[in-house]
Design an enzyme around this catalytic site. Structure first.
Site, PDB file in Angstrom:
ATOM      1  N   ASP A  11     -50.915  62.502  42.741  1.00  0.00           N
ATOM      2  CA  ASP A  11     -52.117  62.587  42.692  1.00  0.00           C
ATOM      3  C   ASP A  11     -52.688  62.710  44.226  1.00  0.00           C
ATOM      4  OD1 ASP A  11     -50.998  60.101  43.654  1.00  0.00           O
ATOM      5  OD2 ASP A  11     -53.039  59.046  43.066  1.00  0.00           O
ATOM      6  N   HIS A 242     -46.467  55.549  52.052  1.00  0.00           N
ATOM      7  CA  HIS A 242     -46.045  54.986  50.767  1.00  0.00           C
ATOM      8  C   HIS A 242     -45.101  56.357  50.053  1.00  0.00           C
ATOM      9  CE1 HIS A 242     -48.479  51.549  50.622  1.00  0.00           C
ATOM     10  NE2 HIS A 242     -49.518  52.147  51.145  1.00  0.00           N
TER      11      HIS A 242
HETATM   12  O1  RIB Z   1     -50.098  52.239  46.534  1.00  0.00           O
HETATM   13  C1  RIB Z   1     -49.734  53.430  47.261  1.00  0.00           C
HETATM   14  C2  RIB Z   1     -49.880  54.686  46.107  1.00  0.00           C
HETATM   15  O2  RIB Z   1     -51.283  54.435  45.538  1.00  0.00           O
HETATM   16  C3  RIB Z   1     -49.587  55.946  46.925  1.00  0.00           C
HETATM   17  O3  RIB Z   1     -49.128  56.725  45.691  1.00  0.00           O
HETATM   18  C4  RIB Z   1     -51.166  56.240  47.366  1.00  0.00           C
HETATM   19  O4  RIB Z   1     -51.101  57.709  47.026  1.00  0.00           O
HETATM   20  C5  RIB Z   1     -51.821  55.713  46.082  1.00  0.00           C
HETATM   21  O5  RIB Z   1     -52.091  56.215  45.246  1.00  0.00           O
HETATM   22 CA    CA Z   2     -49.995  58.943  45.435  1.00  0.00          CA
END
Ligand code: RIB
Ligand code: CA
Length: 319
Positions: A11, A242
């Site tokens: 995303d 992340h």
């Molecule tokens: O919590 C982190 C996630 O949420 C990652 O995938 C970031 O892109 C958001 O969508």
């Molecule tokens: Ca993400």
């Protein structure tokens, strides 16, 4: 070394963009396709961003298939411009890729990629798990065909980031996440337990975004909004990477320690979106909600310096 084939559900998303560029720059991985999902922005926006990222990286040959536009059982919670910018990728103006999405649905594309090479292709999920849940429902045999499913999402033993108890990707579709963690396929959760230990410092960000490549220019435009968010809300010098941490798991799983627990996702109440491991997984009789649930490999520890070095080596100019 034969690169490991992977299809990425994503995303984009600033940290997704970093993860995609990192995967494309990694000889250990062969990115065979992207599928898109709502999360950081609507699916139409994340799809345009995904196509554009591939074009910037000179990899327009990789197909992008658009996914679901809403969660399985609830309305989409909406974009997060304060984190990822109004265009989902750190800026205000929508990006305008030259190409367009492949025909078909993300769920079918995930299945087709996996079924083409049984036992070889991994799925890397960097957003809400709706497309994976639909693929499981439409194509149950995917469970036995996939090499591994690596999910960036969830929080086993630490607080959430979207709510006090829930991580953003899981919170965006808890029903889908509960199905995905209960499917019985080989699955690894790379959640906040480890990603909140992987802080890419401002000095490293400057090295990465100061490069002269198209990828570095993309990140120079994308990262500052995301960086400001962490500075204002967490007082952080740098950013949590992340989604790149989940790419690092695919490349260097030895940098992580894991536990195997049955896992449920809360779909009711103010705890909606919380991933709950049964830490005492022999106690099924008194914990019927976990009864018969398969074990999920949950990352609980990480060598953050190793992951950060990997991220920088793949995204930054040579040091
Ligand atoms: O919590 C982190 C996630 O949420 C990652 O995938 C970031 O892109 C958001 O969508
Ligand atoms: Ca993400």
């Amino acid at each position: 070394m034969t690169p490991r084939p992977v299809i990425i559900d994503t995303d984009p998303g600033v940290d997704d963009a970093m993860a995609l560029l990192m995967a494309l720059a990694s000889p250990e991985l062969d990115v065979v396709g992207l599928t898109t999902i709502f999360g950081n922005a609507e699916t139409t926006v994340t799809t345009a961003n995904a196509i554009w990222i591939l074009e910037v990286a000179g990899r327009a040959d990789i197909p992008v298939t658009a996914g679901a536009s809403a969660p399985l059982a609830a309305p989409y919670l909406g974009p997060v411009p304060q984190v990822h910018g109004a265009n989902g990728i750190g800026g205000t103006d929508p990006v305008t890729p030259a190409g367009s999405a492949a025909a078909g649905s993300a769920a079918d594309a995930l299945f087709a990629a996996v079924a083409k090479r049984p036992g070889e292709v991994s799925i890397l999920a960097l957003g809400p798990l709706t497309n994976l849940a639909i693929a499981l429902d439409r194509h149950p045999s995917i469970v036995d065909l996939v090499a591994e499913v690596v999910v960036m999402g969830g929080n086993a033993l630490v607080p959430g980031n979207a709510t006090p108890v829930a991580e953003a990707n899981i919170n965006n579709d808890p029903e889908a996440a509960d199905a995905v963690f209960g499917a019985g396929w080989p699955i690894v959760m790379v959640g906040l337990d480890v990603t909140h230990q992987v802080n890419l410092a401002a000095t490293a960000i400057a090295r990465i975004t100061g490069g002269e490549t198209p990828e570095a220019h993309l990140l120079a435009a994308a990262v500052p909004t995301y960086q400001r968010f962490f500075e204002v809300t967490n007082g952080l010098d740098g950013i949590y990477v992340h989604d790149p941490t989940a790419v690092a798991y695919l490349i260097a799983p030895d940098a992580f320690t894991t536990e195997r627990w049955p896992l449920r996702v809360e779909t009711e109440s103010f705890s909606r979106g919380k991933t709950w491991p049964n830490l005492n997984n022999t106690d099924e009789a008194v914990l019927p909600a976990w009864n018969g649930r398969p074990l999920v490999q949950v990352c609980t520890g990480v060598d953050a310096n190793q992951v950060l070095a990997l991220v920088e080596s793949r995204l930054g100019p040579p040091r």
